[in-house]
Write an enzyme that holds these catalytic residues in place. Structure first.
Site, PDB file in Angstrom:
ATOM      1  N   GLY A  62      -4.031   6.991  17.042  1.00 20.83           N
ATOM      2  CA  GLY A  62      -3.471   8.107  16.269  1.00 20.83           C
ATOM      3  C   GLY A  62      -1.964   8.074  16.116  1.00 20.83           C
ATOM      4  N   SER A  68      -2.056   0.814  18.483  1.00 22.35           N
ATOM      5  CA  SER A  68      -2.130   0.392  17.079  1.00 22.35           C
ATOM      6  C   SER A  68      -1.290   1.306  16.196  1.00 22.35           C
ATOM      7  CB  SER A  68      -3.594   0.437  16.620  1.00 22.35           C
ATOM      8  OG  SER A  68      -3.670   0.666  15.230  1.00 22.35           O
ATOM      9  N   LYS A 105       4.760  11.038  17.228  1.00 16.79           N
ATOM     10  CA  LYS A 105       3.321  11.229  17.477  1.00 16.79           C
ATOM     11  C   LYS A 105       2.968  10.715  18.870  1.00 16.79           C
ATOM     12  CE  LYS A 105       1.194  11.181  12.891  1.00 16.79           C
ATOM     13  NZ  LYS A 105       0.216  10.448  12.068  1.00 16.79           N
ATOM     14  N   ASP A 113       1.022   6.830  14.949  1.00 12.66           N
ATOM     15  CA  ASP A 113       1.521   5.817  14.011  1.00 12.66           C
ATOM     16  C   ASP A 113       2.742   6.346  13.261  1.00 12.66           C
ATOM     17  OD1 ASP A 113       0.276   7.710  12.457  1.00 12.66           O
ATOM     18  OD2 ASP A 113      -0.799   6.289  11.189  1.00 12.66           O
ATOM     19  N   LYS A 158       0.866  -1.199   0.000  1.00 13.93           N
ATOM     20  CA  LYS A 158       0.000   0.000   0.000  1.00 13.93           C
ATOM     21  C   LYS A 158       0.891   1.234   0.000  1.00 13.93           C
ATOM     22  CE  LYS A 158      -2.165   1.605   3.702  1.00 13.93           C
ATOM     23  NZ  LYS A 158      -3.150   1.715   4.791  1.00 13.93           N
ATOM     24  N   ASP A 204     -12.820  17.456  19.977  1.00 14.34           N
ATOM     25  CA  ASP A 204     -11.805  17.718  18.954  1.00 14.34           C
ATOM     26  C   ASP A 204     -11.158  19.054  19.267  1.00 14.34           C
ATOM     27  OD1 ASP A 204     -11.119  16.497  16.010  1.00 14.34           O
ATOM     28  OD2 ASP A 204     -10.815  18.665  16.044  1.00 14.34           O
ATOM     29  N   THR A 230     -11.820  11.307  10.290  1.00 10.83           N
ATOM     30  CA  THR A 230     -12.218  10.035   9.658  1.00 10.83           C
ATOM     31  C   THR A 230     -12.218   8.898  10.671  1.00 10.83           C
ATOM     32  OG1 THR A 230     -11.188  10.782   7.628  1.00 10.83           O
ATOM     33  CG2 THR A 230     -11.602   8.427   7.803  1.00 10.83           C
ATOM     34  N   GLN A 231     -11.123   8.765  11.416  1.00 11.63           N
ATOM     35  CA  GLN A 231     -11.037   7.644  12.360  1.00 11.63           C
ATOM     36  C   GLN A 231     -11.997   7.809  13.537  1.00 11.63           C
ATOM     37  OE1 GLN A 231     -10.049   4.564  12.298  1.00 11.63           O
ATOM     38  NE2 GLN A 231      -9.587   5.043  10.187  1.00 11.63           N
TER      39      GLN A 231
END
Ligand SMILES: NC(=O)c1ccc[n+]([C@@H]2O[C@H](COP(=O)([O-])OP(=O)(O)OC[C@H]3O[C@@H](n4cnc5c(N)ncnc54)[C@H](O)[C@@H]3O)[C@@H](O)[C@H]2O)c1
Length: 333
Positions: free
Chosen positions: A227, A301, A233, A229, A72, A164, A142-143
């Site tokens: 988030g 993740s 971060k 990744d 990808k 947010d 989106t997530q």
């Protein structure tokens, strides 16, 4: 289709072949294959395209269980909006593991969104309390949407609390999501209010500094840290990582470098021995999931190519069955 033919699938076609339920199963299969050593995943290749304010991640690998090699190429191009283009795209290429013949080229944007949501649901299924009803969403992009859609497939969620950094984004999210999923979704101005007392916390922002504080964490909560990744971060106070009864990662090799645990490791608040399991080890019964209601559990993740390959394989099979896509002969053979 002949061996030399390739199936090209558009975003709409991919979307029509990949409902959330099937994505959750595909991601579970991917984690299981990874835990059983039937997956090869080289490190993620990261390109900084500074001249166009962009970045590109290339995730690749193969999964023996599906007989597929996949790559990808996913981008984040932060000035694209000036050209009326999306802020990033993803393309997935699949090849047959036995022969290396290319079999499909498809949009990877929908697959990324869904397989990431599905990852949160697969982890929460074995780590959150079974009677979890409330979800706190930190980051309403989106997530923020995908994670709730996926959790709803596993839990009887009856309330979502959302925050947010952009207050109007959280408000838009609350309106849209309550209509879309038919449950109460409320926006809050203070992050603390969506974290304190909730059953499942989901962090899904590109933040580079801790947003969630240790004092807000309640006994028995499960946290999906999605988030972080990439290097640097961070969404959680690293003391939250250190206080978790069970730290679970998708891949220790990836999370130590680019996941939420990178900070707790870097500050010597934990060692790698404190990581309870990779999620696949729990799914195959090698390690336990949640064992007590009052445990604090954390899933870190970073996203595995195996998830993309598993979901793309589902799409490929379904598209063939439905006669979707455009078949082309790529090679002269
Ligand atoms: N673990 C994985 O497999 C995986 C997969 C996909 C995306 N991600 C990561 O998840 C994060 C969110 O992705 P998305 O697709 O939902 O992005 P998005 O841009 O759609 O949403 C991000 C949200 O976070 C908010 N935000 C931006 N900067 C912030 C900051 N500094 N602090 C707090 N909030 C901030 C934005 O207002 C936005 O609502 C990104 O870091 C992305 O790289 C991880």
């Amino acid at each position: 289709m002949l061996m030399s033919e390739v199936l090209i699938l558009s975003q709409d076609e991919v979307q029509s072949c990949l409902p959330m339920g099937k994505t959750i199963q595909a991601v579970r299969d991917a984690y299981v294959a990874f835990a059983k050593g039937r997956v090869q995943l080289p490190p993620v290749v990261h390109l900084d395209v500074k001249q166009y304010n962009g970045e590109v991640d290339i995730k690749s690998g193969f999964v023996e269980d599906f007989g597929i090699i996949g790559t990808k190429i996913a981008s984040g191009y932060y000035d694209n909006h000036k050209l009326g283009l999306p802020p990033g795209v993803a393309v997935i290429v699949l090849m047959d593991l036995k022969t290396s013949m290319p079999i499909a080229v498809m949009d990877g944007t929908h697959i990324t969104a869904y397989r990431t949501g599905a990852a949160g649901a697969v982890a929460a299924d074995v780590l959150a309390r079974k009677n979890s009803r409330t979800v706190g969403i930190v980051g309403t992009g989106t997530q923020g949407r995908m994670q709730v859609l996926a959790l709803k497939e596993i839990f009887k969620i009856d309330e979502v609390w959302a925050w947010d950094i952009l207050e109007d984004s959280a408000e838009r999210y609350a309106k849209e999501m309550s209509e879309r999923i038919g449950i109460e979704v409320n926006a809050f101005a203070e992050i603390e209010d969506v974290v304190r007392g909730v059953d499942i916390i989901v962090t899904v922002t590109p933040s580079r500094q801790a947003l969630v504080k240790k004092d807000w964490i309640s006994e028995g909560v499960h946290i999906n840290a999605i988030g972080a990744d990439g290097p640097g971060k961070q969404e959680l106070d690293p003391h939250i990582v250190a206080m978790a009864d069970k730290i679970v990662v998708d891949s220790l090799a990836q999370c130590r470098k680019i996941g939420e645990i990178q900070h707790a490791l870097g500050q010597n608040l934990i060692t790698e021995n404190d990581v309870h399991a990779e999620i696949g080890q729990i799914l195959i019964g090698e390690k336990p999931g949640r064992e007590a209601d009052k445990e604090i559990t954390l899933f870190d993740s970073t996203g595995l190519a195996a998830q993309d390959i598993a979901a793309a394989h589902v799409v490929y099979k379904q598209a063939r069955e439905n006669g979707l896509g455009h078949v082309t002969k790529l090679l002269n053979t």
